[in-house]
Design a protein around this motif. Sequence first.
Motif, PDB file in Angstrom:
ATOM      1  N   GLN A   1       7.936  11.617   5.549  1.00 51.65           N
ATOM      2  CA  GLN A   1       8.150  11.843   6.985  1.00 51.65           C
ATOM      3  C   GLN A   1       7.209  10.966   7.811  1.00 51.65           C
ATOM      4  OE1 GLN A   1      10.837  13.392   7.114  1.00 51.65           O
ATOM      5  NE2 GLN A   1      10.710  14.387   5.128  1.00 51.65           N
ATOM      6  N   HIS A   2       5.981  10.777   7.331  1.00 52.09           N
ATOM      7  CA  HIS A   2       5.006   9.989   8.091  1.00 52.09           C
ATOM      8  C   HIS A   2       5.433   8.526   8.192  1.00 52.09           C
ATOM      9  CE1 HIS A   2       1.185   8.895   9.859  1.00 52.09           C
ATOM     10  NE2 HIS A   2       1.152   7.863   9.027  1.00 52.09           N
ATOM     11  N   ILE A   3       5.839   7.947   7.088  1.00 51.85           N
ATOM     12  CA  ILE A   3       6.230   6.531   7.144  1.00 51.85           C
ATOM     13  C   ILE A   3       7.427   6.365   8.075  1.00 51.85           C
ATOM     14  CG2 ILE A   3       7.195   4.590   5.837  1.00 51.85           C
ATOM     15  CD1 ILE A   3       5.492   5.495   3.431  1.00 51.85           C
TER      16      ILE A   3
ATOM     17  N   GLU B   1       0.830  -1.211   0.000  1.00 50.54           N
ATOM     18  CA  GLU B   1       0.000   0.000   0.000  1.00 50.54           C
ATOM     19  C   GLU B   1       0.862   1.259   0.000  1.00 50.54           C
ATOM     20  OE1 GLU B   1      -3.957  -1.928   2.130  1.00 50.54           O
ATOM     21  OE2 GLU B   1      -2.924  -0.279   3.129  1.00 50.54           O
ATOM     22  N   HIS B   2       1.945   1.235   0.760  1.00 54.84           N
ATOM     23  CA  HIS B   2       2.840   2.406   0.743  1.00 54.84           C
ATOM     24  C   HIS B   2       3.414   2.626  -0.654  1.00 54.84           C
ATOM     25  CE1 HIS B   2       3.558   2.196   5.384  1.00 54.84           C
ATOM     26  NE2 HIS B   2       2.493   2.922   5.076  1.00 54.84           N
ATOM     27  N   LYS B   3       3.775   1.541  -1.343  1.00 54.87           N
ATOM     28  CA  LYS B   3       4.248   1.682  -2.735  1.00 54.87           C
ATOM     29  C   LYS B   3       3.175   2.352  -3.586  1.00 54.87           C
ATOM     30  CE  LYS B   3       7.061  -2.467  -2.486  1.00 54.87           C
ATOM     31  NZ  LYS B   3       7.199  -3.887  -2.830  1.00 54.87           N
TER      32      LYS B   3
ATOM     33  N   THR C   1       6.502   7.998  11.892  1.00 53.46           N
ATOM     34  CA  THR C   1       5.302   7.555  12.611  1.00 53.46           C
ATOM     35  C   THR C   1       4.991   6.076  12.351  1.00 53.46           C
ATOM     36  OG1 THR C   1       4.458   9.810  12.524  1.00 53.46           O
ATOM     37  CG2 THR C   1       2.871   8.091  13.032  1.00 53.46           C
ATOM     38  N   ASP C   2       4.877   5.682  11.084  1.00 59.40           N
ATOM     39  CA  ASP C   2       4.589   4.270  10.800  1.00 59.40           C
ATOM     40  C   ASP C   2       5.706   3.370  11.355  1.00 59.40           C
ATOM     41  OD1 ASP C   2       2.328   5.095   9.475  1.00 59.40           O
ATOM     42  OD2 ASP C   2       3.009   4.529   7.473  1.00 59.40           O
ATOM     43  N   PHE C   3       6.928   3.808  11.245  1.00 58.15           N
ATOM     44  CA  PHE C   3       8.046   2.960  11.673  1.00 58.15           C
ATOM     45  C   PHE C   3       7.940   2.568  13.150  1.00 58.15           C
ATOM     46  CE2 PHE C   3      11.898   3.350   8.575  1.00 58.15           C
ATOM     47  CZ  PHE C   3      11.111   2.868   7.544  1.00 58.15           C
ATOM     48  N   GLN C   4       7.207   3.339  13.917  1.00 56.18           N
ATOM     49  CA  GLN C   4       7.083   2.988  15.339  1.00 56.18           C
ATOM     50  C   GLN C   4       6.296   1.697  15.567  1.00 56.18           C
ATOM     51  OE1 GLN C   4       6.163   6.332  18.009  1.00 56.18           O
ATOM     52  NE2 GLN C   4       6.715   7.706  16.359  1.00 56.18           N
ATOM     53  N   TYR C   5       5.533   1.242  14.572  1.00 65.82           N
ATOM     54  CA  TYR C   5       4.812  -0.026  14.757  1.00 65.82           C
ATOM     55  C   TYR C   5       5.580  -1.230  14.207  1.00 65.82           C
ATOM     56  CZ  TYR C   5       2.805   0.567   9.932  1.00 65.82           C
ATOM     57  OH  TYR C   5       2.604   0.736   8.593  1.00 65.82           O
ATOM     58  N   LYS C   6       6.745  -0.989  13.643  1.00 64.24           N
ATOM     59  CA  LYS C   6       7.522  -2.103  13.101  1.00 64.24           C
ATOM     60  C   LYS C   6       7.775  -3.148  14.196  1.00 64.24           C
ATOM     61  CE  LYS C   6      11.104  -0.992  10.249  1.00 64.24           C
ATOM     62  NZ  LYS C   6      12.191  -0.115   9.730  1.00 64.24           N
TER      63      LYS C   6
ATOM     64  N   ASP D   1      -8.130   4.189   1.870  1.00 62.42           N
ATOM     65  CA  ASP D   1      -8.125   2.729   2.035  1.00 62.42           C
ATOM     66  C   ASP D   1      -6.929   2.301   2.888  1.00 62.42           C
ATOM     67  OD1 ASP D   1     -10.367   2.605   0.468  1.00 62.42           O
ATOM     68  OD2 ASP D   1      -9.362   1.755  -1.296  1.00 62.42           O
ATOM     69  N   HIS D   2      -5.777   2.901   2.616  1.00 65.77           N
ATOM     70  CA  HIS D   2      -4.580   2.530   3.371  1.00 65.77           C
ATOM     71  C   HIS D   2      -4.726   2.885   4.849  1.00 65.77           C
ATOM     72  CE1 HIS D   2      -0.593   1.975   4.854  1.00 65.77           C
ATOM     73  NE2 HIS D   2      -0.470   3.256   5.130  1.00 65.77           N
ATOM     74  N   PHE D   3      -5.182   4.079   5.126  1.00 59.62           N
ATOM     75  CA  PHE D   3      -5.304   4.498   6.522  1.00 59.62           C
ATOM     76  C   PHE D   3      -6.290   3.582   7.258  1.00 59.62           C
ATOM     77  CE2 PHE D   3      -4.078   9.260   5.718  1.00 59.62           C
ATOM     78  CZ  PHE D   3      -2.768   8.874   5.494  1.00 59.62           C
ATOM     79  N   ALA D   4      -7.382   3.233   6.606  1.00 58.20           N
ATOM     80  CA  ALA D   4      -8.371   2.360   7.253  1.00 58.20           C
ATOM     81  C   ALA D   4      -7.749   1.001   7.576  1.00 58.20           C
ATOM     82  CB  ALA D   4      -9.589   2.196   6.355  1.00 58.20           C
ATOM     83  N   TYR D   5      -7.018   0.441   6.622  1.00 59.81           N
ATOM     84  CA  TYR D   5      -6.405  -0.867   6.851  1.00 59.81           C
ATOM     85  C   TYR D   5      -5.344  -0.779   7.952  1.00 59.81           C
ATOM     86  CZ  TYR D   5      -3.716  -5.120   6.147  1.00 59.81           C
ATOM     87  OH  TYR D   5      -3.052  -6.306   6.349  1.00 59.81           O
ATOM     88  N   GLU D   6      -4.496   0.217   7.852  1.00 58.94           N
ATOM     89  CA  GLU D   6      -3.403   0.370   8.818  1.00 58.94           C
ATOM     90  C   GLU D   6      -3.954   0.590  10.232  1.00 58.94           C
ATOM     91  OE1 GLU D   6       0.613   2.503   7.887  1.00 58.94           O
ATOM     92  OE2 GLU D   6      -0.612   3.928   9.016  1.00 58.94           O
ATOM     93  N   GLU D   7      -4.965   1.417  10.349  1.00 60.87           N
ATOM     94  CA  GLU D   7      -5.549   1.679  11.676  1.00 60.87           C
ATOM     95  C   GLU D   7      -6.138   0.393  12.267  1.00 60.87           C
ATOM     96  OE1 GLU D   7      -8.107   5.151  11.353  1.00 60.87           O
ATOM     97  OE2 GLU D   7      -6.423   6.360  10.646  1.00 60.87           O
TER      98      GLU D   7
ATOM     99  N   ASP E   1      -2.698   9.573  18.369  1.00 61.10           N
ATOM    100  CA  ASP E   1      -1.852  10.528  17.671  1.00 61.10           C
ATOM    101  C   ASP E   1      -1.696  10.145  16.196  1.00 61.10           C
ATOM    102  OD1 ASP E   1       0.227  12.714  17.678  1.00 61.10           O
ATOM    103  OD2 ASP E   1       1.474  11.012  17.071  1.00 61.10           O
ATOM    104  N   HIS E   2      -1.500   8.865  15.948  1.00 61.74           N
ATOM    105  CA  HIS E   2      -1.314   8.390  14.574  1.00 61.74           C
ATOM    106  C   HIS E   2      -2.590   8.625  13.755  1.00 61.74           C
ATOM    107  CE1 HIS E   2       0.921   5.154  12.032  1.00 61.74           C
ATOM    108  NE2 HIS E   2       0.184   5.917  11.250  1.00 61.74           N
ATOM    109  N   LYS E   3      -3.737   8.306  14.345  1.00 61.69           N
ATOM    110  CA  LYS E   3      -5.010   8.516  13.635  1.00 61.69           C
ATOM    111  C   LYS E   3      -5.243   9.993  13.334  1.00 61.69           C
ATOM    112  CE  LYS E   3      -7.852   4.605  15.083  1.00 61.69           C
ATOM    113  NZ  LYS E   3      -8.984   4.202  15.926  1.00 61.69           N
TER     114      LYS E   3
ATOM    115  N   LYS F   1      -2.946  12.229  12.778  1.00 61.13           N
ATOM    116  CA  LYS F   1      -2.085  12.566  11.637  1.00 61.13           C
ATOM    117  C   LYS F   1      -2.757  12.134  10.333  1.00 61.13           C
ATOM    118  CE  LYS F   1       2.404  12.795  13.862  1.00 61.13           C
ATOM    119  NZ  LYS F   1       2.784  12.195  15.131  1.00 61.13           N
ATOM    120  N   HIS F   2      -3.342  10.945  10.350  1.00 60.60           N
ATOM    121  CA  HIS F   2      -4.064  10.475   9.164  1.00 60.60           C
ATOM    122  C   HIS F   2      -5.223  11.412   8.817  1.00 60.60           C
ATOM    123  CE1 HIS F   2      -2.831   5.908   9.549  1.00 60.60           C
ATOM    124  NE2 HIS F   2      -1.828   6.681   9.168  1.00 60.60           N
ATOM    125  N   SER F   3      -6.030  11.728   9.812  1.00 54.59           N
ATOM    126  CA  SER F   3      -7.234  12.512   9.495  1.00 54.59           C
ATOM    127  C   SER F   3      -6.876  13.934   9.057  1.00 54.59           C
ATOM    128  CB  SER F   3      -8.236  12.506  10.641  1.00 54.59           C
ATOM    129  OG  SER F   3      -7.689  13.110  11.771  1.00 54.59           O
TER     130      SER F   3
HETATM  131 FE1  FEO Z   1       1.092   4.172   6.411  1.00 57.91          FE
HETATM  132 FE2  FEO Z   1       0.186   5.859   8.930  1.00 57.91          FE
HETATM  133  O1  FEO Z   1       0.268   5.595   7.140  1.00 57.91           O
END
Ligand code: FEO
Length: 121
Positions: free
Chosen positions: A108-110, A26-28, A113-118, A56-62, A75-77, A79-81
Amino acid sequence: MTTYPIPEPYCWDESFAVFYEQLDEEHKGLFKGIFEVAKDPKSATAVGDLKKKVKDHFAYEEGKMANLDAAYLTDHKKKHSDFVSKLEALSPPVDGKNIDFAKDWLVQHIKNTDFQYKGKL
Ligand code: FEO
């Protein structure tokens, strides 16, 4: 927060990997979506496709993050909204300033912010 360089040409590379297959795919797609708008800012199709891919990506990721720390999730949500609000306000032709904003935001977001869930999903 670190400021990361924006790839040129604008496309996903391994440095953006979160190592969850669908999220990386999805990021690609988001990189490609912004690339397509940058290529043809007058295209209503490109703008519409980008908006859909982002939502679609934000919904799936959340959904995937639902069990993470509540403060991080809130906080992440937000940023998405906030990004969706800005994106929804755009219509073709999209000006260069907004395209540059979207390019920078995603990078910057990936990485910040996203990297924190890795490793935690
Ligand atoms: Fe991959 Fe938080 O967006």
